[in-house]
Design an enzyme around this catalytic site. Structure first.
Site, PDB file in Angstrom:
ATOM      1  N   THR A  15       0.860  -1.182   0.000  1.00 45.99           N
ATOM      2  CA  THR A  15       0.000   0.000   0.000  1.00 45.99           C
ATOM      3  C   THR A  15       0.892   1.226   0.000  1.00 45.99           C
ATOM      4  O   THR A  15       2.050   1.159   0.427  1.00 45.99           O
ATOM      5  CB  THR A  15      -0.896   0.044   1.255  1.00 45.99           C
ATOM      6  OG1 THR A  15      -0.034   0.107   2.388  1.00 45.99           O
ATOM      7  CG2 THR A  15      -1.769  -1.184   1.357  1.00 45.99           C
ATOM      8  N   GLU A  17      -5.813  -4.092   0.063  1.00 43.11           N
ATOM      9  CA  GLU A  17      -6.097  -5.232   0.938  1.00 43.11           C
ATOM     10  C   GLU A  17      -7.291  -6.065   0.462  1.00 43.11           C
ATOM     11  O   GLU A  17      -7.585  -7.105   1.011  1.00 43.11           O
ATOM     12  CB  GLU A  17      -6.378  -4.728   2.372  1.00 43.11           C
ATOM     13  CG  GLU A  17      -5.153  -4.183   3.101  1.00 43.11           C
ATOM     14  CD  GLU A  17      -4.896  -2.708   2.835  1.00 43.11           C
ATOM     15  OE1 GLU A  17      -5.417  -2.177   1.823  1.00 43.11           O
ATOM     16  OE2 GLU A  17      -4.174  -2.075   3.621  1.00 43.11           O
ATOM     17  N   LYS A  43     -14.583  16.072  13.119  1.00 43.50           N
ATOM     18  CA  LYS A  43     -15.379  15.817  14.334  1.00 43.50           C
ATOM     19  C   LYS A  43     -15.685  17.151  14.993  1.00 43.50           C
ATOM     20  O   LYS A  43     -14.850  17.713  15.685  1.00 43.50           O
ATOM     21  CB  LYS A  43     -14.615  14.865  15.259  1.00 43.50           C
ATOM     22  CG  LYS A  43     -14.519  13.490  14.606  1.00 43.50           C
ATOM     23  CD  LYS A  43     -13.725  12.500  15.407  1.00 43.50           C
ATOM     24  CE  LYS A  43     -13.745  11.156  14.684  1.00 43.50           C
ATOM     25  NZ  LYS A  43     -12.529  10.396  14.788  1.00 43.50           N
ATOM     26  N   TRP A  61     -20.004  13.964  13.395  1.00 38.95           N
ATOM     27  CA  TRP A  61     -19.078  13.800  12.279  1.00 38.95           C
ATOM     28  C   TRP A  61     -19.565  14.541  11.029  1.00 38.95           C
ATOM     29  O   TRP A  61     -20.749  14.497  10.700  1.00 38.95           O
ATOM     30  CB  TRP A  61     -18.932  12.310  11.933  1.00 38.95           C
ATOM     31  CG  TRP A  61     -18.177  11.512  12.954  1.00 38.95           C
ATOM     32  CD1 TRP A  61     -17.806  11.921  14.210  1.00 38.95           C
ATOM     33  CD2 TRP A  61     -17.703  10.170  12.820  1.00 38.95           C
ATOM     34  NE1 TRP A  61     -17.140  10.922  14.863  1.00 38.95           N
ATOM     35  CE2 TRP A  61     -17.060   9.828  14.042  1.00 38.95           C
ATOM     36  CE3 TRP A  61     -17.751   9.213  11.811  1.00 38.95           C
ATOM     37  CZ2 TRP A  61     -16.471   8.576  14.260  1.00 38.95           C
ATOM     38  CZ3 TRP A  61     -17.170   7.972  12.021  1.00 38.95           C
ATOM     39  CH2 TRP A  61     -16.530   7.660  13.225  1.00 38.95           C
TER      40      TRP A  61
END
Ligand code: ADP
Length: 545
Positions: free
Chosen positions: A189, A334, A443, A448
């Protein structure tokens, strides 16, 4: 009681053999560094891959060895993709756009014994050779003898010409059958946080992913398709297209290194491509070129966009101006990488044109085989109501269980769930929508705010070329959104006009407190916004005033 069916392992070589035997006439077309077009068939790929195995065996490579590649999308790279796993070795694709320090780290961490390198990366290899000499014993230039570049290797490292090596190799290799869980490929990654981590695919995970992605409600790849993966073979296996194309017998068009709008338009039309896939920046470049040149796309029916959120403009402009459907998918290294794809259910046929475009902004439905859920901060599962958003978890046969070098299972929880690092909603029809990376979410006062939602609205202004929303520290609310915008070429941005766009689209408390106009935004090696660097620069913007 066990079933009484044959249990042939799922082998990568089996899809190559299938393509060669049943679709031997389907083509693999490559744009080369020399700007020529190389054409051959799947039958040729299979034959040359067998030669490559023999050549690699002659070099002393064995089962389990890592074979590094630093290469664009091209036919020689494709041969390494099949030959390495076909002899139980591991094809380790390396992203050349990473910083040389990261590349040297990755090669050493993977323990690559040999590197297969495109000639355009000769300077890069010369620069890092000394740092990887403990593990790399040979560099094979993916070139003909008369196109071998200047390269400086470390003492003891051998330089080999790929074409010469293949020409001198035997063709008598027979693809063996072995445990389908054997490692086949390795991809790191990009490491936007911390050091890059390796994902180690297996024959089994690769074949199952190929079957699932080829489905009609996913990439819909068939023998009659002509597929051009713009997404690089050095990053998450070009979204698995090199495998899905062989599985279905599709013709494959490999674009080499020139991925600008003009080169893309020419290749798509010249090679009668029907389906292509890549990241939004590539499609924005293509769109710009088509608009300014007046060129059309003559055969492309569908464009898949993924890797980062699809800008609404992309979906509407390709539909209205060029009659091409832009389809949205989501995944990550992944996940081999495809996890969801936005294909309509019967219900979606009732949507108006605008509603359908809006719906396409969702990342889509999970592929059969993958399981997903969203959870809140305490791990409690959230409802699929399209509103509640939380951490997105996935599990399934092509999801990583651990990173290379770590203990099996160490990347998941006890029930096998892998935390994607994305924050998402899932609607009652099962369409998932990414609202943020967990580290990018804002936040504010305990609630959120999605940075991606705010960015999408900002880029819908015609004078805005690109936008980023980051969480800036706020004395009262902990964090508040700060919007950074880059003006379109030759335009200037009026912050009030951009703010006016939010009217009625998001809750008032979501509105960015400020708009800052900047000449450009930083990007990662895979073309995504580098928000960590923006945070370093602007994190204290509101408290510094
Ligand atoms: P990296 O770029 O870090 O190497 P990946 O290519 O694996 O890693 O990136 C995966 C991440 O890219 C996902 O977790 C997600 O945040 C983002 N991503 C991928 N596709 C989309 C999409 N269609 N919309 C929004 N974000 C996406």
């Amino acid at each position: 009681m066990l079933g009484l069916m044959q249990s042939h392992g799922l082998m990568i070589s089996s899809i190559l053999k299938h393509a060669a035997r049943h679709h031997g006439e389907s083509q693999v077309i490559s744009r080369t560094h020399e700007n020529t077009t190389h054409r051959y068939s799947w039958a040729d790929v299979e034959r040359r891959s067998r030669r490559l195995v023999r050549a690699m065996q002659a070099m002393g490579l064995e089962a389990g060895d890592r074979v590094g590649t630093l290469a664009w999308n091209g036919y020689r790279h494709l041969e390494v993709y099949y030959a390495a796993p076909g002899m139980k070795a591991i094809c380790h694709t390396i992203n050349p756009r990473l910083h040389p320090d990261d590349i040297a780290y990755i090669i050493n961490h993977a323990g690559d014994k040999v590197l297969f390198v495109d000639s355009s990366f000769a300077p890069l290899v010369s620069a890092i050779a000394g740092r990887v000499a403990d593990t790399v014993k040979a560099v094979v230039m993916l070139a003909a003898p008369d196109h071998m570049p200047e390269v400086t290797l470390a003492p003891g490292m051998k330089l080999i010409c790929y074409d010469q090596m293949i020409d001198g190799a035997d063709e008598d290799y027979a693809w063996p059958l072995f445990d389908e869980n054997t490692a086949s490929a390795l991809c790191y990654t990009s490491g936007t946080t911390g050091r890059p981590k390796g994902v180690l695919y297996s024959h089994r995970s690769t074949i199952l992913h190929a079957y699932a992605t080829a489905l009609p409600d996913v990439l819909d790849i068939r023998a009659s398709s002509r597929v051009l993966p713009v997404v690089p073979m050095f990053h998450v296996n070009a979204w698995g297209i090199p495998y899905a194309a062989a599985l279905t017998g599709a013709s494959l068009v490999l674009p080499g290194r020139h991925l600008d709008g003009a080169s893309m338009a020419m290749l798509l039309n010249d090679e009668q491509v029907t389906f292509t896939c890549g990241v939004p920046t590539v499609w924005l470049g293509l769109l710009q070129h088509l608009r300014s040149s007046g060129q059309k796309l003559s055969t492309v029916k569908r464009i898949m966009t993924g890797g980062s959120a699809a800008p609404p403009l992309l979906i509407e402009a390709f539909r209205d101006e060029f009659g091409v459907a832009v389809e949205h998918g989501w995944g990550m290294t992944e996940l081999s990488p495809v996890g969801t794809y936005n294909a309509p259910k019967p219900k979606q046929s009732e949507l108006s044109k605008d509603e359908a475009a809006q719906h396409m902004l969702k990342q889509g439905r999970v592929l059969p085989g993958i399981d997903m859920k969203i959870v809140d901060g305490s791990g409690k599962e959230l409802p699929w109501d399209g509103v509640a958003f939380g951490d997105l978890l996935v599990r399934g046969p092509w999801v990583a269980s651990a990173y290379f070098g770590d203990q099996p299972g160490s990347a998941c929880d006890a029930d096998g769930w892998f935390a994607t690092g994305d924050v998402a909603t899932i609607d009652p029809d099962g369409f998932m929508e990414i609202t943020d990376r967990s580290k990018d979410v804002i936040k504010s006062g305990g609630e959120w705010i999605s940075s991606i939602t705010l960015e999408n609205i900002a880029v819908s202004h015609p004078d805005v070329a690109e936008a980023a929303v980051i969480a800036a520290v706020h004395p009262k609310w902990d964090e508040r959104p700060l919007l950074l915008v880059v003006p379109a070429p030759g335009k200037s941005v009026d912050p009030a006009a951009v703010m006016a766009l939010y009217e009625g689209k998001v809750a008032k408390w979501w509105l960015p407190d400020e708009v800052v106009v900047v000449p450009e935004l930083p990007h990662t090696a895979t073309g995504k916004l580098l928000k960590s660097s923006l945070r370093t620069q602007y994190r204290e913007h509101y408290i510094k005033k």
